[in-house]
Design an enzyme around this catalytic site. Structure first.
Site, PDB file in Angstrom:
ATOM      1  N   MET A   1       0.793  -1.224   0.000  1.00  0.00           N
ATOM      2  CA  MET A   1       0.000   0.000   0.000  1.00  0.00           C
ATOM      3  C   MET A   1       0.832   1.284   0.000  1.00  0.00           C
ATOM      4  SD  MET A   1      -2.842  -1.249  -0.466  1.00  0.00           S
ATOM      5  CE  MET A   1      -3.858   0.222  -0.387  1.00  0.00           C
ATOM      6  N   ARG A   2       2.133   1.172  -0.225  1.00  0.00           N
ATOM      7  CA  ARG A   2       2.949   2.384  -0.243  1.00  0.00           C
ATOM      8  C   ARG A   2       3.499   2.651  -1.629  1.00  0.00           C
ATOM      9  NH1 ARG A   2       4.001   4.651   4.746  1.00  0.00           N
ATOM     10  NH2 ARG A   2       3.119   3.278   6.314  1.00  0.00           N
ATOM     11  N   ILE A   3       3.683   3.916  -1.897  1.00  0.00           N
ATOM     12  CA  ILE A   3       4.242   4.304  -3.193  1.00  0.00           C
ATOM     13  C   ILE A   3       5.763   4.210  -3.099  1.00  0.00           C
ATOM     14  CG2 ILE A   3       4.500   6.239  -4.787  1.00  0.00           C
ATOM     15  CD1 ILE A   3       1.620   7.064  -3.816  1.00  0.00           C
ATOM     16  N   LEU A   4       6.359   3.600  -4.104  1.00  0.00           N
ATOM     17  CA  LEU A   4       7.820   3.453  -4.088  1.00  0.00           C
ATOM     18  C   LEU A   4       8.478   4.764  -4.508  1.00  0.00           C
ATOM     19  CD1 LEU A   4       8.147  -0.023  -5.872  1.00  0.00           C
ATOM     20  CD2 LEU A   4       8.138   0.438  -3.413  1.00  0.00           C
TER      21      LEU A   4
ATOM     22  N   ASN B   1       3.547  -5.329 -10.446  1.00  0.00           N
ATOM     23  CA  ASN B   1       2.394  -5.051  -9.579  1.00  0.00           C
ATOM     24  C   ASN B   1       1.169  -5.690 -10.209  1.00  0.00           C
ATOM     25  OD1 ASN B   1       0.887  -3.773  -7.483  1.00  0.00           O
ATOM     26  ND2 ASN B   1       0.215  -2.230  -8.973  1.00  0.00           N
TER      27      ASN B   1
ATOM     28  N   HIS C   1      -3.014  -5.054 -10.450  1.00  0.00           N
ATOM     29  CA  HIS C   1      -4.053  -4.054 -10.173  1.00  0.00           C
ATOM     30  C   HIS C   1      -5.416  -4.667 -10.491  1.00  0.00           C
ATOM     31  CE1 HIS C   1      -5.758  -0.139  -9.603  1.00  0.00           C
ATOM     32  NE2 HIS C   1      -6.427  -0.295 -10.730  1.00  0.00           N
TER      33      HIS C   1
ATOM     34  N   GLU D   1      -6.858 -12.844 -10.482  1.00  0.00           N
ATOM     35  CA  GLU D   1      -5.523 -12.340 -10.107  1.00  0.00           C
ATOM     36  C   GLU D   1      -4.609 -13.513  -9.771  1.00  0.00           C
ATOM     37  OE1 GLU D   1      -5.360  -9.233  -7.127  1.00  0.00           O
ATOM     38  OE2 GLU D   1      -7.333  -8.506  -7.704  1.00  0.00           O
TER      39      GLU D   1
HETATM   40  C1  GRF Z   1      -5.419  -7.210  -4.746  1.00  0.00           C
HETATM   41  O1  GRF Z   1      -6.740  -6.899  -5.069  1.00  0.00           O
HETATM   42  C2  GRF Z   1      -4.478  -6.573  -5.711  1.00  0.00           C
HETATM   43  O2  GRF Z   1      -5.003  -6.461  -6.999  1.00  0.00           O
HETATM   44  C3  GRF Z   1      -4.249  -5.213  -5.132  1.00  0.00           C
HETATM   45  O3  GRF Z   1      -4.237  -5.416  -3.743  1.00  0.00           O
HETATM   46  C4  GRF Z   1      -4.984  -6.585  -3.417  1.00  0.00           C
HETATM   47  C5  GRF Z   1      -4.074  -7.483  -2.634  1.00  0.00           C
HETATM   48  O4  GRF Z   1      -4.749  -8.609  -2.155  1.00  0.00           O
HETATM   49  N1  GRF Z   1      -3.037  -4.614  -5.633  1.00  0.00           N
HETATM   50  P1  GRF Z   1      -3.956  -9.756  -1.409  1.00  0.00           P
HETATM   51  O5  GRF Z   1      -3.259  -9.106  -0.220  1.00  0.00           O
HETATM   52  O6  GRF Z   1      -2.990 -10.355  -2.372  1.00  0.00           O
HETATM   53  O7  GRF Z   1      -4.996 -10.717  -0.960  1.00  0.00           O
END
Ligand code: GRF
Length: 200
Positions: free
Chosen positions: A90-93, A107, A109, A174
């Site tokens: 959750m941090r910007i590099l 990454n 998304h 994902e």
């Molecule tokens: C995922 O939805 C991903 O796309 C986003 O953050 C979430 C991470 O989920 N970048 P997890 O921690 O892998 O379960």
């Protein structure tokens, strides 16, 4: 074997999918270290369950983002990391980090980029009323969710979807495409030319 470093802030289900793919022999790499800015991240527990080294990084003790990133880079270098995987980090590099691992940071998304970058991508998709969303694995550059796209997969948005139900279906996808993208990297099959990724 490519050495992979994972940065994660939360539950780490993508990390879990990556570890599983490695254990099944589907990725020619290994997760050498998992680093989190959140002491209580379930991602750290997951890593420990699989005997993967973990590090917690306390942002508050550093003067700047770059100083903090330098510490993270130190941990990554110690483990010979060649690919940095952001999995719900959750941090910007800092630009320094991105430059140090240029074209070596991935990454995922939860939207079909370039639609809906940034936070709450699934909510953005619901609110906009798109019929399809999906997820995107991309290399990280200096801007948010904007780097060269590696893999994408579509997910249909249903009329009765909520942010949560859509997020859940996207998450399943994902877990399919992130390990696949990592394997392509590990096999040396990703070529970046003029901001685009070509798969050899
Ligand atoms: C995922 O939805 C991903 O796309 C986003 O953050 C979430 C991470 O989920 N970048 P997890 O921690 O892998 O379960």
């Amino acid at each position: 074997m490519i050495s992979i470093g994972v940065l994660a802030s939360g539950r780490g289900t993508n990390l879990g999918a990556i570890i599983k793919a490695i254990e099944k022999g589907k990725i020619a790499g290994k997760v050498s270290i998992v680093i989190s800015d959140n002491r209580n991240a379930f991602a750290l527990k997951r890593a420990k369950q699989h005997n993967i080294e973990t590090q917690y990084i306390d942002f508050k003790v550093f003067k700047s983002r770059e100083d903090c990133d330098k510490k993270i880079i130190e941990y990554l270098k110690e483990k010979g990391v060649e690919l940095v995987v952001l999995a719900g980090y959750m941090r910007i590099l800092s630009p320094y980090f991105i430059e140090t691992y240029k074209n070596k940071i991935m990454n995922i998304h939860p939207a079909f980029l370039p639609s809906f970058p940034g936070l709450h991508a699934q909510r953005q998709a619901i609110e906009r009323g798109v019929k399809f969303s999906g997820c995107t694995v991309h290399f990280v550059d200096e801007e948010i969710d904007s780097g060269p796209i590696i893999l994408q997969k579509k997910v249909r948005v249903k009329d009765n979807d909520t942010e949560e139900s859509l997020a859940e279906r996207i998450l399943k996808v994902e877990h399919q495409i992130y390990p696949r993208a990592i394997q392509l990297f590990c096999r040396g099959r990703l070529i970046i030319k003029e901001g685009k990724v070509f798969i050899k």
